[in-house]
Design a protein around this motif. Structure first.
Motif: not given
Ligand code: ATP
Length: 464
Positions: A350, A352, A403, A406-407, A411, A414, A432-433, A435
Motif C-alpha cells: 500500500i 500511503k 483494489y 490501486q493500493d 489511490t 476505490c 486505501r489505508d 480497507w
C-alpha cells in the motif's frame, strides 16, 4: 515502516508506471529516467503543493520562470565558471573515476583498493553552443543552468519594481537544472538533469540571518510533514565552515534516510543557505572593491535596494531554501511505502501517499464488466467526478486485483458500482489505508470524497 531500500521503489516505480529507465530501446542512458503516467502526476502534485504553500498561502513570495540558458556572463560573475567543480579522483587499480568527497574510508567503491591519483577539479556545468557557429567559436559557448537561483537574482529588480515589493520578500522558481555529475546514481537521487524548487528570500543586511535560516528550516520540516514524510526520517546537518560554498556564511542541509539499510543512511534532500549579499552585489554595476574598482564592469544594472524607512541604499542579503523535486518525490515514495497482509495471508503493498500527492484520487470500478448498465453508470460517475478530482475508470481485472493495483499506486479511494447500485443509486467507497467500505449515495459522492482528500494540515506561516 518506510521502504526497506531504494531498490524496492525502483521496481514498484517501473512496474506501476511512475518512473522508467530512459532511452531503454537503445540500451539506456546512464542515470537518466523518464516519468511515466503516474510519475508525472506525482511530480506535478509535489510542485503544485510547493507553489501553493509558498506563493499562494504566504503574502511575501512571488513566482517567476526564467530561461534555462542565460547570458554566459551570469555564470562568470556568479563564480560558477571558476568554482562549480567536483573534485575527481581515479582509482589506479580499476581505473574507476569518483567524486573525492564521496569516498568512504579511502576505499574504491568498485574494487576496494586505496591507490588514488591526485584529486583535480572538474567543472560540472553542462555546455552547449548557441547559433550556427563554428565548433571552436568561443563566443558561442553557453551553459545549461546548474541552479535556478541565478535566474532569480538577475530578475530581482524587475520583480521588486513591477510588484512594488518591500523587504523582506521572496521569489520562487521551479524548473530544470543540469549538472554533469561525475558519479550520478541511486535512481532519481542524483541525475544530470533534475528539477529544483528554489526560493530566494531577500532581507536587510541587518536582519538576523542565522535566525532566518532556522525559521526556514522549521517551515520546511512542517511542509515535508504535510507531504507525509515522517520527522524521524529527516535529519539536520549543519554544514561545517570549511565545506560551505563560496557565497554562503551558513548552510543547514535537511537530510533524508534514503539508505535505511546502511550504516550511514542520510543523503541531502535540500539545503537552506544564507547566501549573504554575494549574488546581488556581484551582478551589480556600481559595486566596487576595496581599491574602488568596479567588480563587475560588464553589468548594466545596479541591483541595490533603497530602504524608505532608513533612507539607506544597500544590497539585500538572501536566505535560500533549495529543494529538489526528484529527491522529494523519492522521499515521499519511500515514506509512503507499506505492506499489509490480507485475510488469505498474502502480502499487499500500500502506497500511503498524502491525498494531495496521490496521482489518482478515485478509481471507479464496475463489479461486472459485461453488464452494460453497471459499466454505463461507472463511466458516468467517473465523468461527473473528473471536474473536481482526478478519477479513472478501470475494468481490466477482477475486483480483488483492481483494489490491489490501486493500493499499490496510492489511490486513496476505490468506488465500486454493483448490481445494487442500479437500484439504490449508491456505491461502495473503499478506503486505501483501512480497507473499510462505506455505502454512499452517488449524489453525495463528490462532497464525501473532497472532504476526505484534504491535504495533511500545515501550520500557517509565522510572520517574520
Ligand atoms: P549534493 O551534495 O548531493 O550533490 P548539492 O549540495 O550540490 O547536492 P545544491 O546545490 O544545494 O545540491 O542543490 C539544491 C538541491 O537540488 C539539492 O538539495 C537536491 O535536492 C537537488 N539536487 C542537486 N543536485 C542534484 C542531482 N544531481 N540530482 C537530483 N537532485 C539534485
Amino acid at each position: 515502516m518506510p521502504a526497506p531500500n531504494i531498490d524496492t521503489i525502483v521496481s514498484l516505480a517501473k512496474r506501476r508506471g511512475f518512473v522508467f529507465p530512459s532511452s531503454e530501446v537503445y540500451g539506456g542512458l546512464g542515470s537518466a529516467w523518464d516519468y511515466g503516467p503516474l510519475g508525472v502526476e506525482l511530480c506535478n502534485n509535489v510542485k503544485q503543493a510547493w507553489w501553493r504553500w509558498l506563493v499562494y498561502e504566504r503574502d511575501d513570495v512571488e513566482g517567476i520562470d526564467s530561461s534555462i540558458i542565460l547570458n554566459r556572463l551570469v555564470w562568470k560573475y556568479s563564480g560558477h565558471e571558476a568554482t562549480f567543480n567536483d573534485w575527481l579522483i581515479d582509482c589506479r587499480k580499476c581505473k574507476g573515476r569518483f567524486r573525492a568527497d564521496k569516498i568512504v574510508d579511502n576505499k574504491c567503491p568498485s574494487c576496494g583498493a586505496s591507490d588514488w591519483t591526485e584529486a583535480r577539479p572538474f567543472n560540472t556545468m553542462l555546455q552547449t553552443k548557441l547559433g550556427a557557429v563554428a565548433d571552436d567559436d568561443p563566443t558561442a559557448l553557453a551553459y545549461l543552468r546548474p541552479e535556478t537561483a541565478q535566474g532569480i537574482f538577475i530578475n530581482f529588480l524587475n520583480v521588486q519594481t513591477a510588484m512594488r515589493r518591500k523587504l523582506p520578500f521572496g521569489i520562487a522558481q521551479v524548473g530544470k537544472s543540469f549538472r554533469n555529475e561525475v558519479t550520478p546514481g541511486n535512481f532519481i537521487l542524483r541525475t544530470r538533469e533534475f528539477e529544483q524548487m528554489e526560493m530566494e528570500y531577500f532581507v536587510s543586511p541587518t536582519a538576523e540571518h542565522s535566525k532566518l535560516v532556522d525559521y526556514w528550516v522549521e517551515q520546511y520540516l512542517e511542509w515535508f510533514g504535510s507531504l507525509g514524510i515522517d520527522r524521524e526520517n529527516l535529519y539536520l546537518y549543519e554544514v561545517p565552515k570549511e565545506e560551505l560554498a563560496h557565497y554562503s556564511k551558513r548552510t543547514v542541509d535537511i537530510m533524508y534516510r534514503y539508505f535505511p539499510e546502511r550504516e550511514k543512511p542520510w543523503e541531502e534532500l535540500m539545503g537552506i543557505a544564507w547566501r549573504t549579499d554575494f549574488d546581488l552585489s556581484i551582478h551589480s554595476k556600481n559595486k566596487v572593491d576595496e581599491e574602488g574598482k568596479r567588480i563587475n564592469p560588464d553589468s548594466t544594472e545596479d541591483l541595490s535596494y533603497f530602504d524608505e524607512p532608513t533612507k539607506q541604499r544597500f544590497y539585500p542579503h538572501v536566505i535560500e531554501p533549495a529543494a529538489g523535486v526528484n529527491r522529494t518525490v523519492l522521499a515521499v515514495l519511500m515514506d509512503a511505502y507499506s505492506e499489509k497482509t490480507n485475510d488469505k495471508g498474502e502480502t499487499r503493498v500500500i502506497l500511503k501517499l498524502s491525498p494531495q500527492l496521490a496521482p489518482i484520487k478515485a478509481a471507479i470500478l464496475p463489479l461486472a464488466k459485461n453488464k452494460p448498465e453497471i459499466v454505463g453508470m461507472a463511466k458516468a460517475i467517473k465523468r461527473s467526478l473528473q471536474p473536481v478530482l482526478r478519477a479513472v475508470y478501470d475494468d481490466t481485472g477482477g475486483i480483488g486485483k483492481l483494489y490491489a493495483r490501486q493500493d499499490e499506486i496510492g489511490t486513496p479511494f476505490c468506488i465500486t458500482v454493483d448490481h445494487q447500485s442500479l437500484e439504490d443509486e449508491a456505491v461502495t467507497v473503499r478506503n486505501r489505508d483501512t480497507w473499510e467500505q462505506e455505502r454512499i449515495k452517488v449524489s453525495e459522492l463528490a462532497e464525501h470524497l473532497q472532504k476526505r482528500l484534504k491535504p495533511y494540515p500545515v501550520a500557517p506561516p509565522e510572520t517574520i
